[in-house]
Design a protein around this motif. Structure first.
Motif, short mmCIF file in Angstrom:
data_model
loop_
_atom_site.label_atom_id
_atom_site.label_comp_id
_atom_site.label_asym_id
_atom_site.label_seq_id
_atom_site.Cartn_x
_atom_site.Cartn_y
_atom_site.Cartn_z
N VAL A 1 -19.97 0.42 -1.58
CA VAL A 1 -18.85 0.66 -0.68
C VAL A 1 -19.35 1.50 0.50
O VAL A 1 -20.14 2.42 0.32
N VAL A 2 -18.91 1.11 1.71
CA VAL A 2 -19.27 1.87 2.93
C VAL A 2 -17.98 2.23 3.66
O VAL A 2 -16.89 1.89 3.22
N GLY A 3 -18.14 2.96 4.78
CA GLY A 3 -16.94 3.46 5.47
C GLY A 3 -16.38 4.65 4.72
O GLY A 3 -15.18 4.87 4.66
N LEU A 4 -17.30 5.43 4.12
CA LEU A 4 -16.89 6.59 3.31
C LEU A 4 -16.60 7.80 4.20
O LEU A 4 -17.04 7.85 5.35
N PRO A 5 -15.88 8.78 3.67
CA PRO A 5 -15.66 10.00 4.45
C PRO A 5 -16.99 10.68 4.80
O PRO A 5 -17.96 10.56 4.04
N VAL A 6 -16.99 11.39 5.91
CA VAL A 6 -18.21 12.07 6.36
C VAL A 6 -18.71 13.02 5.27
O VAL A 6 -19.92 13.13 5.01
N ALA A 7 -17.78 13.69 4.57
CA ALA A 7 -18.15 14.65 3.52
C ALA A 7 -18.92 13.98 2.38
O ALA A 7 -19.66 14.66 1.65
N LEU A 8 -18.78 12.68 2.24
CA LEU A 8 -19.51 11.96 1.18
C LEU A 8 -20.73 11.22 1.75
O LEU A 8 -21.24 10.28 1.15
N PRO B 1 0.82 -1.22 0.00
CA PRO B 1 0.00 0.00 0.00
C PRO B 1 0.86 1.27 0.00
O PRO B 1 0.40 2.32 -0.45
N LEU B 2 2.07 1.18 0.47
CA LEU B 2 2.91 2.38 0.54
C LEU B 2 3.45 2.78 -0.84
O LEU B 2 3.59 3.96 -1.13
N SER B 3 3.71 1.79 -1.69
CA SER B 3 4.34 2.12 -2.97
C SER B 3 3.48 1.79 -4.19
O SER B 3 3.73 2.31 -5.28
N GLN B 4 2.46 0.95 -4.03
CA GLN B 4 1.73 0.47 -5.22
C GLN B 4 0.28 0.93 -5.30
O GLN B 4 -0.41 0.62 -6.27
N LYS B 5 -0.17 1.66 -4.28
CA LYS B 5 -1.57 2.08 -4.30
C LYS B 5 -1.72 3.35 -5.13
O LYS B 5 -1.06 4.34 -4.84
N THR B 6 -2.57 3.30 -6.15
CA THR B 6 -2.81 4.48 -6.99
C THR B 6 -4.31 4.68 -7.14
O THR B 6 -5.08 3.73 -6.97
N PRO B 7 -4.74 5.89 -7.51
CA PRO B 7 -6.18 6.11 -7.75
C PRO B 7 -6.73 5.16 -8.81
O PRO B 7 -7.84 4.64 -8.67
N SER B 8 -5.93 4.88 -9.86
CA SER B 8 -6.49 4.01 -10.92
C SER B 8 -6.61 2.57 -10.44
O SER B 8 -7.53 1.84 -10.83
N LEU B 9 -5.70 2.14 -9.57
CA LEU B 9 -5.81 0.78 -9.00
C LEU B 9 -7.09 0.68 -8.16
O LEU B 9 -7.86 -0.30 -8.27
N LEU B 10 -7.35 1.71 -7.35
CA LEU B 10 -8.54 1.68 -6.49
C LEU B 10 -9.82 1.73 -7.33
O LEU B 10 -10.81 1.06 -7.02
N GLU B 11 -9.79 2.53 -8.38
CA GLU B 11 -10.97 2.60 -9.24
C GLU B 11 -11.21 1.27 -9.94
O GLU B 11 -12.36 0.83 -10.09
N ALA B 12 -10.12 0.61 -10.34
CA ALA B 12 -10.26 -0.72 -10.97
C ALA B 12 -10.86 -1.70 -9.96
O ALA B 12 -11.69 -2.56 -10.32
N MET B 13 -10.48 -1.55 -8.70
CA MET B 13 -11.06 -2.40 -7.65
C MET B 13 -12.56 -2.11 -7.54
O MET B 13 -13.38 -3.03 -7.40
N GLY B 14 -12.91 -0.83 -7.62
CA GLY B 14 -14.32 -0.44 -7.58
C GLY B 14 -15.10 -1.08 -8.72
O GLY B 14 -16.22 -1.57 -8.52
N ARG B 15 -14.50 -1.13 -9.90
CA ARG B 15 -15.20 -1.75 -11.06
C ARG B 15 -15.44 -3.24 -10.80
O ARG B 15 -16.49 -3.78 -11.12
N GLU C 1 -12.17 6.77 -3.33
CA GLU C 1 -11.69 6.49 -4.70
C GLU C 1 -12.46 5.31 -5.29
O GLU C 1 -12.89 5.34 -6.44
N ILE C 2 -12.63 4.27 -4.48
CA ILE C 2 -13.37 3.08 -4.94
C ILE C 2 -14.81 3.46 -5.31
O ILE C 2 -15.38 2.96 -6.28
N ARG C 3 -15.36 4.41 -4.56
CA ARG C 3 -16.74 4.88 -4.75
C ARG C 3 -16.97 5.46 -6.16
O ARG C 3 -18.09 5.49 -6.66
N LYS C 4 -15.87 5.91 -6.80
CA LYS C 4 -16.00 6.48 -8.15
C LYS C 4 -16.49 5.44 -9.15
O LYS C 4 -17.01 5.78 -10.21
N ALA C 5 -16.29 4.14 -8.81
CA ALA C 5 -16.67 3.10 -9.76
C ALA C 5 -17.78 2.18 -9.25
O ALA C 5 -18.24 1.31 -9.98
#
Ligand code: NAD
Length: 352
Positions: free
Chosen positions: A132-139, A86-100, A124-128
């Motif tokens: 998904v739960v455990g979202l930020p309060v703002a969302l 997670p420190l070196s390989q986590k990217t927004p596109s990876l998370l979005e792919a997980m969402g898909r 990020e996952i929510r974009k796809a």
């Protein structure tokens, strides 16, 4: 080897996900959806190999089924694991792919943050996907579930102390907390406020130093915490910490903590019982976070969540009493409670 895997005896579905462009390799395990859609976090970890990742997904998803069933939630059990650092390989596109990948399961699996992922990653996952739960309060989410998990563990500790010694408070109890991360730190705070004294360990020296300064805790080296002479040992770091090497070293009367899958094997629950150490089954007392994130689906209601989390203490007390009455390990009594609820739901469904 999946079908022959020792942990794959009762799973409904296991999905292997690959998205080369996004660098995603993941496994989603849906253990059981008898009570509802399978809820469970998405873990990201640099697993040594695929076998280790599969084992984790299978074991953790089964634990989620029992957690939901024991705590009266209308949810099933699932878990996702992403193979990577997670420190070196986590990217927004990876998370979005997980969402898909989650979206393709059409709601049979609901994901959330877990070890190696955060509330911001859930966004990020929510974009796809909507699932998904455990979202930020703002969302519209409930944010970090860890304080609620810690509160549930605290209620569990209080119930265990009541069962063991008839005490109605944790004041004066000496608790060894292993792991000062999100849950462990909040648990220390609650215990300190309740008048308990603390012994702590973490592999991160800065966290230990902060706990010593904040809670007047006694610090011990990570390997020494098992032999600490305390009333309660609270594992809040990794799983399988109750194993052949450690169970005979424990010098406590109660084991009660947040970590998932604390027993390396079921028989270690029997060893604890033979040593008169009261074990609070992890999947019962660490359900606070699940209760909180699950509430996002029906509109968060703080009162309802608080009552659900306080209920962890009542559930644990009933399990401890039934284990004592029937002379069985507490883990076995907790599993039976969960399996009975599942069996009743299956029977009711068969009648419809
Ligand atoms: P975290 O990653 O925030 O904290 C874990 C802590 O343990 C870190 O400070 C880490 O340095 C420390 N640690 C790692 N190895 C250690 C060792 N050998 N000895 C001592 N300390 C060590 O994780 P968290 O969110 O606090 O979760 C803790 C445990 O509780 C995990 O097993 C997790 O699966 C379980 N859990 C968490 C939640 C939740 O809401 N966060 C819910 C249910 C279960």
């Amino acid at each position: 080897t999946v079908f022959l895997h020792e942990a794959f005896c009762d799973h409904e579905q296991v999905v292997f996900v690959s998205d080369e462009a996004a660098g995603l390799k993941a496994i989603i395990a849906i253990h059981d959806t008898t009570l509802g859609p399978a809820l469970g976090g998405c873990r990201m970890y640099p697993y040594a190999d695929e076998e280790a990742a599969l084992r984790d997904a299978l074991r953790l998803s089964r634990g989620m089924t029992y957690k939901a069933a024991a705590c009266g939630l209308d949810l099933g059990g699932g878990k996702a694991v992403i193979i990577g650092d997670p420190l070196s390989q986590k990217t927004p596109s990876l998370l979005e792919a997980m969402g898909r990948a989650v979206e393709r399961l059409a709601g049979r699996y609901i994901t959330a943050e877990d070890v190696g992922t955060t509330v911001a990653d859930a966004a990020e996952i929510r974009k796809a996907t909507r699932h998904v739960v455990g979202l930020p309060v703002a969302l519209g989410g409930t944010g970090d579930p860890s304080p609620t998990t810690a509160l549930g563990v605290f209620h569990g500790l209080a119930a265990a102390v009541r069962h063991r010694w008839g005490a109605d408070s944790l004041a004066g109890q000496h608790v060894a907390v292993q792991g000062l991360g999100n849950v462990g730190w909040h648990l220390c705070q609650l215990l300190h406020e309740a008048g308990a004294s603390l012994t702590v360990s973490d592999v991160q020296a800065s966290r230990v130093a902060k706990a010593v300064a904040t809670f007047a805790a006694r610090a011990v080296a990570p390997e020494s915490i098992y032999a600490a002479e305390v009333d309660i040992f609270a594992p809040c770091a990794m799983g399988a910490v109750l194993n052949d090497d450690t169970v005979t070293r424990l010098r406590c009367a109660i084991v009660a903590g947040a970590a998932n899958n604390q027993l390396a094997h079921e028989e270690h629950g029997e060893v604890l019982r033979s040593r008169s150490i009261l074990y609070a089954p992890d999947f019962v007392i660490n359900a606070g976070g699940m209760i909180r994130v699950a509430s996002e689906r029906d509109g968060y209601d703080q009162d309802l969540v608080d009552r659900g989390v306080a209920g962890i203490g009542h559930t644990l007390l009933a399990i401890l009493q039934s284990a004592e009455a029937e002379d069985v390990p507490t883990q076995a009594a907790a599993l039976r409670l969960a399996q009975t609820r599942l069996a009743q739901a299956r029977a009711a469904r068969a009648l419809r």
